[in-house]
Design a protein around this motif. Structure first.
Motif, PDB file in Angstrom:
ATOM      1  N   ALA A  35      -0.049  -4.969  -9.609  1.00 25.06           N
ATOM      2  CA  ALA A  35      -0.495  -3.647  -9.648  1.00 25.06           C
ATOM      3  C   ALA A  35       1.033  -3.326  -9.142  1.00 25.06           C
ATOM      4  N   PHE A  36       1.412  -3.226  -7.578  1.00 23.30           N
ATOM      5  CA  PHE A  36       2.488  -2.490  -7.343  1.00 23.30           C
ATOM      6  C   PHE A  36       3.495  -3.050  -6.104  1.00 23.30           C
ATOM      7  N   ASP A  37       4.024  -3.338  -5.570  1.00 18.77           N
ATOM      8  CA  ASP A  37       4.637  -3.286  -4.339  1.00 18.77           C
ATOM      9  C   ASP A  37       4.737  -2.760  -3.526  1.00 18.77           C
ATOM     10  N   SER A  38       4.408  -2.763  -2.336  1.00 20.13           N
ATOM     11  CA  SER A  38       4.217  -1.566  -0.423  1.00 20.13           C
ATOM     12  C   SER A  38       5.422  -2.382  -0.034  1.00 20.13           C
ATOM     13  N   PRO A  39       6.364  -1.819  -0.325  1.00 21.81           N
ATOM     14  CA  PRO A  39       7.478  -1.802   0.837  1.00 21.81           C
ATOM     15  C   PRO A  39       6.721  -1.585   2.316  1.00 21.81           C
ATOM     16  N   SER A  97       4.376   1.380   3.181  1.00 26.17           N
ATOM     17  CA  SER A  97       5.016   2.845   2.833  1.00 26.17           C
ATOM     18  C   SER A  97       4.367   4.034   2.831  1.00 26.17           C
ATOM     19  N   ARG A  98       3.534   3.304   1.909  1.00 32.91           N
ATOM     20  CA  ARG A  98       1.860   4.358   1.833  1.00 32.91           C
ATOM     21  C   ARG A  98       1.024   4.658   2.339  1.00 32.91           C
ATOM     22  N   THR A 112      -4.981   1.962   3.522  1.00 33.70           N
ATOM     23  CA  THR A 112      -4.231   2.015   2.871  1.00 33.70           C
ATOM     24  C   THR A 112      -3.650   2.009   1.190  1.00 33.70           C
ATOM     25  N   ALA A 113      -2.406   1.713   1.189  1.00 29.09           N
ATOM     26  CA  ALA A 113      -1.373   1.639   0.032  1.00 29.09           C
ATOM     27  C   ALA A 113      -2.311   1.838  -0.797  1.00 29.09           C
TER      28      ALA A 113
END
Length: 321
Positions: free
Chosen positions: A160-164, A245-246, A98-99
């Protein structure tokens, strides 16, 4: 075998005095004597003889000492491995592809001195992972409680962050040649995401996504894992799925799978980190700062409703000493 008795034996052998061993352990001489007597009964041998100067090892005691030292050393290492503050920073991720895991790996590569332990709690209910944070089994978890009112008072959740997300298709799919897609272009296509657990954060995400863009997200069938999903995509003329995307995936070259960005707007999953409100692991500070330095999402982005909620602090130093 009582490890406290073994430790008492080792210290008594090293000091030659029961009282000195008792002082080191913070107990009475009588307690040390009882522990050693119980150990001798369990082993069926005498470990010490008493002298006017203290205690001396018997031949059996000499033979046992090296092994007893190893037992004590192993116990000490085991305790250190799980004691917060002395053990590695332990973070729960949903999966190693996972990202979340990819971003942690990027951080570790830049900071290899970080003692990091990445684990995966096998639980679809995020509340079970939150409980692991509360009990200290993990220092933080990449899970989301979409309703802030359900977040326990002793933990905090930060963005934390956004995962496109990207569309993943095989070479026979009608969208396989696209360099980019809008959400509107996904209308009518079957997007297969097996294994969505009802009432989970992912179920809520896909419910909102399908309602917003009138998409056909199919969660039917059991989840046999990523490899089976990739096999199906490679052969299907109409099957697609969504991946971050990650997210890191690998497949045989002959599959010729295509990862197609989604834009105007981009679709992203907001990834949260849950950690204790008080005395969180100090190693989290650098990781949270690393999140802030990730590239922002380009252009317009669709996020689920809970991404705009004030679920926690965005200050990377908040609560972390």
């Amino acid at each position: 075998m009582d490890t406290n008795a073994v430790r008492s034996f080792v210290l008594a052998a090293e000091f030659g005095q029961l009282q000195h061993a008792a002082d080191e352990l913070g107990v009475t001489q009588q307690a040390v004597s009882k522990r050693i007597a119980a150990l001798e009964r369990e082993l069926g041998v005498r470990l010490f003889t008493r002298t006017t100067r203290g205690v001396e090892l018997t031949l059996d005691g000499q033979a046992f000492l090296a092994h007893a030292r190893n037992v004590v050393a192993h116990v000490d290492r085991a305790i250190s491995a799980i004691r917060p503050g002395s053990r590695a920073l332990r973070i729960d991720v949903l999966g190693l592809r996972t990202a979340q895991a990819v971003v942690l790996h990027d951080y570790w590569r830049a900071h290899p001195e970080t003692d990091l332990d990445v684990v995966t709690i096998r639980a679809s209910d995020p509340r079970q992972a939150v409980t692991a944070v509360q009990t200290g089994d993990v220092d933080a978890t990449f899970r989301t409680i979409t309703d802030p009112a359900r977040l326990p008072e002793d933990v905090q959740m930060i963005r934390a962050f956004d995962s496109p997300l990207q569309l993943l298709v095989g070479p026979k799919h009608p969208l396989a040649a696209a360099r980019a897609l809008t959400p509107a272009q996904l209308h009518g296509h079957r997007i297969w995401v097996p294994g969505i657990t009802p009432r989970s954060e992912w179920a809520e995400f896909y419910d909102q996504l399908t309602a917003e863009f009138d998409l056909r997200v199919d969660a039917a069938g059991p989840n046999f894992g990523t490899e089976v999903l990739l096999d199906a995509l490679a052969e299907s003329p109409d099957l697609a799925t969504l991946v971050g995307s990650r997210d890191r995936y690998a497949w045989p070259a002959n599959y010729d799978l295509r990862r197609i960005p989604i834009a105007d707007p981009a679709i992203a999953y907001p990834i949260s980190l849950i950690l204790p409100k008080t005395s969180p692991h100090p190693g989290l500070r650098g990781i949270i700062r690393h999140f802030r330095n990730l590239n922002p999402l380009p252009g317009a982005t669709w996020l689920p409703s809970w991404a705009a909620m004030p679920v926690g602090s965005d200050d990377p130093d908040a609560g972390i000493s």
